[in-house]
Every structure is written in C-alpha cells, then in structure tokens.
Design a protein around this motif. Structure first.
Motif, PDB file in Angstrom:
ATOM      1  N   TYR A  61       0.876  -1.181   0.000  1.00 52.61           N
ATOM      2  CA  TYR A  61       0.000   0.000   0.000  1.00 52.61           C
ATOM      3  C   TYR A  61       0.906   1.221   0.000  1.00 52.61           C
ATOM      4  CZ  TYR A  61      -3.747  -3.172   1.300  1.00 52.61           C
ATOM      5  OH  TYR A  61      -4.651  -4.187   1.310  1.00 52.61           O
ATOM      6  N   LEU A  62       0.713   2.100  -0.955  1.00 56.94           N
ATOM      7  CA  LEU A  62       1.552   3.284  -1.082  1.00 56.94           C
ATOM      8  C   LEU A  62       0.674   4.531  -1.035  1.00 56.94           C
ATOM      9  CD1 LEU A  62       4.476   4.183  -1.549  1.00 56.94           C
ATOM     10  CD2 LEU A  62       4.037   4.021  -4.000  1.00 56.94           C
ATOM     11  N   TYR A  63       0.913   5.347  -0.013  1.00 56.02           N
ATOM     12  CA  TYR A  63       0.100   6.543   0.205  1.00 56.02           C
ATOM     13  C   TYR A  63       0.813   7.772  -0.335  1.00 56.02           C
ATOM     14  CZ  TYR A  63      -2.565   3.293   2.965  1.00 56.02           C
ATOM     15  OH  TYR A  63      -3.297   2.211   3.339  1.00 56.02           O
ATOM     16  N   LYS A  64       0.031   8.818  -0.658  1.00 51.73           N
ATOM     17  CA  LYS A  64       0.556  10.010  -1.329  1.00 51.73           C
ATOM     18  C   LYS A  64       1.752  10.623  -0.621  1.00 51.73           C
ATOM     19  CE  LYS A  64      -3.008  12.658  -1.787  1.00 51.73           C
ATOM     20  NZ  LYS A  64      -4.055  13.611  -2.201  1.00 51.73           N
ATOM     21  N   GLU A  65       1.725  10.621   0.699  1.00 47.91           N
ATOM     22  CA  GLU A  65       2.830  11.258   1.421  1.00 47.91           C
ATOM     23  C   GLU A  65       4.162  10.539   1.213  1.00 47.91           C
ATOM     24  OE1 GLU A  65       0.494   8.868   4.602  1.00 47.91           O
ATOM     25  OE2 GLU A  65      -0.001  10.117   2.883  1.00 47.91           O
ATOM     26  N   ASP A  66       4.122   9.311   0.689  1.00 49.47           N
ATOM     27  CA  ASP A  66       5.346   8.540   0.457  1.00 49.47           C
ATOM     28  C   ASP A  66       5.731   8.463  -1.021  1.00 49.47           C
ATOM     29  OD1 ASP A  66       5.449   7.936   3.213  1.00 49.47           O
ATOM     30  OD2 ASP A  66       4.048   6.271   2.905  1.00 49.47           O
ATOM     31  N   PHE A  67       4.909   9.008  -1.922  1.00 50.11           N
ATOM     32  CA  PHE A  67       5.164   8.885  -3.355  1.00 50.11           C
ATOM     33  C   PHE A  67       6.540   9.393  -3.760  1.00 50.11           C
ATOM     34  CE2 PHE A  67       0.514   9.031  -5.143  1.00 50.11           C
ATOM     35  CZ  PHE A  67       0.238   7.857  -4.489  1.00 50.11           C
ATOM     36  N   THR A  68       6.903  10.591  -3.331  1.00 52.90           N
ATOM     37  CA  THR A  68       8.157  11.200  -3.772  1.00 52.90           C
ATOM     38  C   THR A  68       9.363  10.376  -3.323  1.00 52.90           C
ATOM     39  OG1 THR A  68       7.164  13.395  -3.747  1.00 52.90           O
ATOM     40  CG2 THR A  68       9.564  13.298  -3.711  1.00 52.90           C
ATOM     41  N   ALA A  69       9.428  10.041  -2.052  1.00 52.44           N
ATOM     42  CA  ALA A  69      10.557   9.267  -1.546  1.00 52.44           C
ATOM     43  C   ALA A  69      10.601   7.876  -2.181  1.00 52.44           C
ATOM     44  CB  ALA A  69      10.495   9.155  -0.020  1.00 52.44           C
ATOM     45  N   PHE A  70       9.441   7.250  -2.332  1.00 46.78           N
ATOM     46  CA  PHE A  70       9.371   5.920  -2.934  1.00 46.78           C
ATOM     47  C   PHE A  70       9.886   5.951  -4.370  1.00 46.78           C
ATOM     48  CE2 PHE A  70       7.381   2.378  -5.114  1.00 46.78           C
ATOM     49  CZ  PHE A  70       7.447   1.341  -4.196  1.00 46.78           C
ATOM     50  N   SER A  71       9.393   6.894  -5.162  1.00 50.91           N
ATOM     51  CA  SER A  71       9.806   6.959  -6.568  1.00 50.91           C
ATOM     52  C   SER A  71      11.280   7.326  -6.710  1.00 50.91           C
ATOM     53  CB  SER A  71       8.919   7.907  -7.368  1.00 50.91           C
ATOM     54  OG  SER A  71       9.029   9.220  -6.897  1.00 50.91           O
ATOM     55  N   GLU A  72      11.796   8.197  -5.816  1.00 47.64           N
ATOM     56  CA  GLU A  72      13.226   8.531  -5.866  1.00 47.64           C
ATOM     57  C   GLU A  72      14.091   7.306  -5.577  1.00 47.64           C
ATOM     58  OE1 GLU A  72      13.675  11.752  -3.092  1.00 47.64           O
ATOM     59  OE2 GLU A  72      12.803  13.226  -4.469  1.00 47.64           O
ATOM     60  N   ILE A  73      13.727   6.544  -4.559  1.00 48.16           N
ATOM     61  CA  ILE A  73      14.516   5.352  -4.210  1.00 48.16           C
ATOM     62  C   ILE A  73      14.368   4.288  -5.289  1.00 48.16           C
ATOM     63  CG2 ILE A  73      14.717   3.437  -2.560  1.00 48.16           C
ATOM     64  CD1 ILE A  73      14.078   5.504  -0.359  1.00 48.16           C
ATOM     65  N   LEU A  74      13.174   4.105  -5.823  1.00 50.77           N
ATOM     66  CA  LEU A  74      12.981   3.133  -6.897  1.00 50.77           C
ATOM     67  C   LEU A  74      13.823   3.505  -8.114  1.00 50.77           C
ATOM     68  CD1 LEU A  74      11.551   0.605  -7.971  1.00 50.77           C
ATOM     69  CD2 LEU A  74       9.688   2.095  -8.722  1.00 50.77           C
ATOM     70  N   GLU A  75      13.825   4.769  -8.480  1.00 44.97           N
ATOM     71  CA  GLU A  75      14.643   5.242  -9.607  1.00 44.97           C
ATOM     72  C   GLU A  75      16.129   5.016  -9.326  1.00 44.97           C
ATOM     73  OE1 GLU A  75      16.160   6.663 -13.050  1.00 44.97           O
ATOM     74  OE2 GLU A  75      14.051   6.222 -12.656  1.00 44.97           O
TER      75      GLU A  75
END
Length: 126
Positions: A61-75
């Motif tokens: 489950y991925l919530y909006k407040e984590d989108f930026t950090a999640f996508s940066e680490i995934l990239e």
C-alpha cells in the motif's frame, strides 16, 4: 461483506504487467475520505505435481505522502542495477529447460558451475 472488503474492491485506475509466472497489478484506490492511494500486488503462479495450481499474492500500500521518496529510491535502485549490470537478463534460471551442472574444484573440493556444457555448432550443422 465488510466495509474494508468493499473499499478494497473499488479501483479507480488499474494497470497490469505480466512477467512470466508473476503478474503485477497497479491499482489506484480511494480511502474513506475519498483520497487516493496506490496498491501494488505481485501474484505468482505455483503449479503442483498433479497439474493444479495456486497463486501467492503480496501487496504493498503506497500513500501520497510517500510517493516522492518511494519513486526517488525506486529510480535510484533501478538505475544502479542497469548501470552495473545492463539491461540484458543474465540469469539462465528463468528458462523452463534450465539444468544447472556442477563440477568439483580439484584444488579445494568446492562445487563450481560447469563451463563445459555447451555444444559447438557449425552453420552447416543446422
């Protein structure tokens, strides 16, 4: 049906990625307050000896407040892998007919992968 089950069923937007025995589901869903979040589900098919099969599922489950950090680490992680190993898949283990052959290292009794398991074929042999 419980309220949580009803919420889990409501998908706003979905994409599917089929990847061999695995399927990835990317779903946008709504919270009770009508805010959006993402679920990522990995479904993996397992076949039994009798031919029947079952699926194992794992969900994030991925919530909006984590989108930026999640996508940066995934990239960062995907770039690291591609920069260090390239885009070519080098694992033979994903092939259906893969059979790993081993040999003993004469100097250390260690098991090492055999490198002499290929056949030299000339074009005229085909």
């Amino acid at each position: 049906m419980r309220e949580n089950d009803m919420l889990e069923k409501e998908e706003i937007f979905s994409k599917v990625l089929r990847a061999g025995r695995r399927t990835y589901f990317f779903d946008v869903r709504a919270t009770k307050a009508d805010d959006y979040y993402i679920t990522i589900t990995e479904s993996k098919k397992f076949t039994e000896e009798d031919g029947s099969f079952h699926f194992k599922k794992h969900k994030i489950y991925l919530y909006k407040e984590d989108f930026t950090a999640f996508s940066e680490i995934l990239e960062e992680m995907t770039s690291y892998v591609l920069n260090h190993k390239g885009e070519e898949v080098i694992s033979e283990r994903h092939q259906k007919d893969f059979k790993k052959e081993y040999a003993l290292d004469k100097n250390s009794e260690d098991i090492i992968p055999s490198t002499s398991s290929f056949t030299d074929i000339e074009f005229d042999d085909i």
